[in-house]
Design an enzyme around this catalytic site. Structure first.
Site, PDB file in Angstrom:
ATOM      1  N   TYR A  55      16.423   4.059   7.281  1.00 27.81           N
ATOM      2  CA  TYR A  55      15.260   4.913   7.544  1.00 27.81           C
ATOM      3  C   TYR A  55      13.932   4.180   7.643  1.00 27.81           C
ATOM      4  O   TYR A  55      13.155   4.393   8.558  1.00 27.81           O
ATOM      5  CB  TYR A  55      15.164   5.986   6.454  1.00 27.81           C
ATOM      6  CG  TYR A  55      13.942   6.866   6.532  1.00 27.81           C
ATOM      7  CD1 TYR A  55      13.906   7.972   7.374  1.00 27.81           C
ATOM      8  CD2 TYR A  55      12.807   6.591   5.771  1.00 27.81           C
ATOM      9  CE1 TYR A  55      12.771   8.781   7.456  1.00 27.81           C
ATOM     10  CE2 TYR A  55      11.675   7.396   5.844  1.00 27.81           C
ATOM     11  CZ  TYR A  55      11.667   8.478   6.687  1.00 27.81           C
ATOM     12  OH  TYR A  55      10.550   9.270   6.763  1.00 27.81           O
ATOM     13  N   ASN A  58       4.886  -4.741  -2.872  1.00 31.03           N
ATOM     14  CA  ASN A  58       5.807  -3.758  -2.298  1.00 31.03           C
ATOM     15  C   ASN A  58       6.992  -3.639  -3.238  1.00 31.03           C
ATOM     16  O   ASN A  58       7.683  -4.622  -3.497  1.00 31.03           O
ATOM     17  CB  ASN A  58       6.271  -4.194  -0.905  1.00 31.03           C
ATOM     18  CG  ASN A  58       7.309  -3.238  -0.328  1.00 31.03           C
ATOM     19  OD1 ASN A  58       7.367  -2.070  -0.685  1.00 31.03           O
ATOM     20  ND2 ASN A  58       8.146  -3.750   0.563  1.00 31.03           N
ATOM     21  N   GLY A  59       7.213  -2.445  -3.754  1.00 24.52           N
ATOM     22  CA  GLY A  59       8.332  -2.226  -4.666  1.00 24.52           C
ATOM     23  C   GLY A  59       7.906  -1.400  -5.853  1.00 24.52           C
ATOM     24  O   GLY A  59       6.836  -0.785  -5.867  1.00 24.52           O
ATOM     25  N   GLY A 103       3.299   3.036   5.218  1.00 20.82           N
ATOM     26  CA  GLY A 103       2.383   3.678   4.290  1.00 20.82           C
ATOM     27  C   GLY A 103       1.112   4.102   4.991  1.00 20.82           C
ATOM     28  O   GLY A 103       0.471   3.285   5.643  1.00 20.82           O
ATOM     29  N   CYS A 147       5.422   0.673   0.915  1.00 16.55           N
ATOM     30  CA  CYS A 147       4.320  -0.239   1.203  1.00 16.55           C
ATOM     31  C   CYS A 147       4.698  -1.276   2.237  1.00 16.55           C
ATOM     32  O   CYS A 147       5.875  -1.596   2.420  1.00 16.55           O
ATOM     33  CB  CYS A 147       3.874  -0.960  -0.074  1.00 16.55           C
ATOM     34  SG  CYS A 147       3.311   0.150  -1.364  1.00 16.55           S
TER      35      CYS A 147
END
Length: 462
Positions: A250, A107-108, A32, A6
């Site tokens: 990444y 986010n997470g 995302g 996210c």
């Protein structure tokens, strides 16, 4: 392949908050592509627009200029790590509690969401989604209802109950609150453009808006933006930084600074470390774009081998396209990358990749290089072998799907079709970043900074 999780963006005190949020999300689209949403405060109520798909598909000019009025906004782009791929799971997630309207963007991934959800349901809570993020909203509402807490105290109590990775943006009427978990697993940065404050998962969003990056939100910190200005407090003591190193390997864009470090520089350093660990007598170095590009540059510079871009990426491939017939095998792989035939024939190739999770996509690409006449194919991977599942938001939550967890390096090389294969060592990886003790390496060594609870990685309705 890995799937992004996210991206968050928030802005306080800007006359075109929705438009600025649109561009902030656009810059973080790589985080995302499943859904996108924006919520604004217009002075009397929260307004929202959410949809499935890319940012540019979800929002139009009328949304930004007419529907999403106000000078405060939060936005979210999502790939599901928990919760099904449904519109009701798109964020920001919005509820009303008394006179307070609350929207949350997360986010997470929470490791105790399942047990908290069961507890809350037994107490009468009714859930609308399968997202772990909704657990936080219910905890906030319960704290405000039972204890009569103000929103800041209710958020602090809720965040002390949840365990796992979370960077949060919470909009509560005219307040904008940013929170980061005590380990700082997920990134969140604070910036400024003119008289407005901005928040984002990555600094590339600030660059697009010509905002200055001020600092990262600290682990265990709650930042409140409201009519009183900017206030900060620790809701929990920092518990030892354990930042997700996959941001640098990444996930993050190479032009971003994440955890105070430039992503491009870290990836290049990883490639240099690879060249020192595992040199190869090859004709040239090449990446599988785009993820391997920057490590390949580092490998080429450290080894003295030429760098060639022998795989060409089609940049106009979206998430959906007309599906081919069954006899067009591996179409989804070939439509994205195509080799330069004349560069491959009779050559000894040194291919640099950022990581290998399952190995199936790379196997297809290597097979194509063999068909085009490559004499040798050696692969160097710019991170250690991934042997353990992640419970903090990366989409490999099962050990059975990780090729390195079940096979020796030699067997993986044989399966993919390589002449040799080498993964960057953990010491080599850590030599490429600043503050090596501040990173989570659980997917490599199984040392989880937050032990997963029973039911971690799933929600009740999935």
């Amino acid at each position: 392949m890995k799937k992004e999780y996210c991206g968050l963006f928030g802005i306080y005190n800007h006359p075109e908050a929705a438009r600025m949020t649109y561009f902030g999300l656009y810059a973080q689209q790589h985080r995302g592509q499943e859904s996108a949403g924006i919520v604004t405060w217009d002075g009397s109520k929260l307004r929202e627009q959410k949809g499935m798909g890319l940012v540019a598909d979800v929002f139009n000019e009328s949304h930004l200029s007419e529907q999403l009025k106000g000078n405060i906004a939060i936005g979210h782009v999502r790939y599901s790590t928990t919760g099904a791929s449904l519109l009701r799971n798109a964020q920001p997630f919005m509820v009303r509690f008394g006179d307070t309207m609350i929207a949350i963007a997360h986010n997470g991934n929470l490791v105790n969401a399942h047990e908290l959800r069961v507890e809350l349901e037994h107490g009468g809570a009714i859930f609308q989604t399968t997202m772990d993020s909704e657990v936080i909203v219910h905890l906030i509402a319960r704290n405000m209802n039972v204890d009569g807490d103000c929103i800041e105290d209710a958020v602090a109590k809720a965040c002390r109950r949840v365990k796992g990775a979370f960077s949060l943006l919470i909009q509560a009427n005219e307040k904008l609150i940013a929170v980061r978990d005590p380990h700082g697993i997920r990134p969140l940065a604070l910036g400024r453009v003119g008289d407005s404050y901005v928040l984002a998962s990555e600094t590339c969003a600030f660059d697009l808006l010509e905002a200055d990056c001020l600092r990262s939100i600290r682990p265990g910190e709650m930042l409140i933006l409201d009519g009183e200005g900017q206030r900060s407090k620790l809701y929990a003591e920092p518990n030892g930084r354990k930042q997700c190193i996959f941001e640098l390997i990444y996930f993050a864009r190479p032009d971003s600074d994440v955890f105070g470090q430039n992503v491009y520089g870290c990836r290049k350093a990883m490639g240099m470390a690879l060249a020192n660990e595992a040199p190869v007598d090859a004709d040239f170095v090449m990446p599988f774009p785009d993820s391997g590009n920057y490590a390949a540059v580092g490998y080429a510079q450290a080894s003295g081998l030429p760098y060639e871009q022998c795989m060409i990426r089609n940049h106009y491939v979206g998430r959906t396209f007309i599906q081919p017939s069954q006899d067009m095998r591996d179409f989804s792989t070939r439509v994205k990358l195509n080799p330069v035939r004349s560069m491959v024939k009779d050559k000894r190739l040194l291919v640099v990749e950022d990581s290998i999770v399952r190995g199936t996509t790379i196997r297809t690409r290597v097979k194509k290089l063999r068909e085009l006449g490559a004499r040798e194919i050696h692969m160097r991977v710019a991170c250690p072998s991934i042997k353990f599942p992640c419970f903090y938001g990366i989409d490999f939550s099962s050990k059975g799907e990780l090729i390195a967890a079940n096979h020796a390096v030699e067997d993986i090389a044989r399966y993919i079709g390589l002449d040799s294969l080498h993964y960057l060592s953990i010491p080599g990886l850590l030599s490429s970043v600043e503050g090596p003790d501040n990173f989570c390496l659980a997917c490599f060594d199984g040392d989880y900074p937050i032990p997963p609870c029973e039911g971690a990685g799933k929600m009740c309705l999935e």
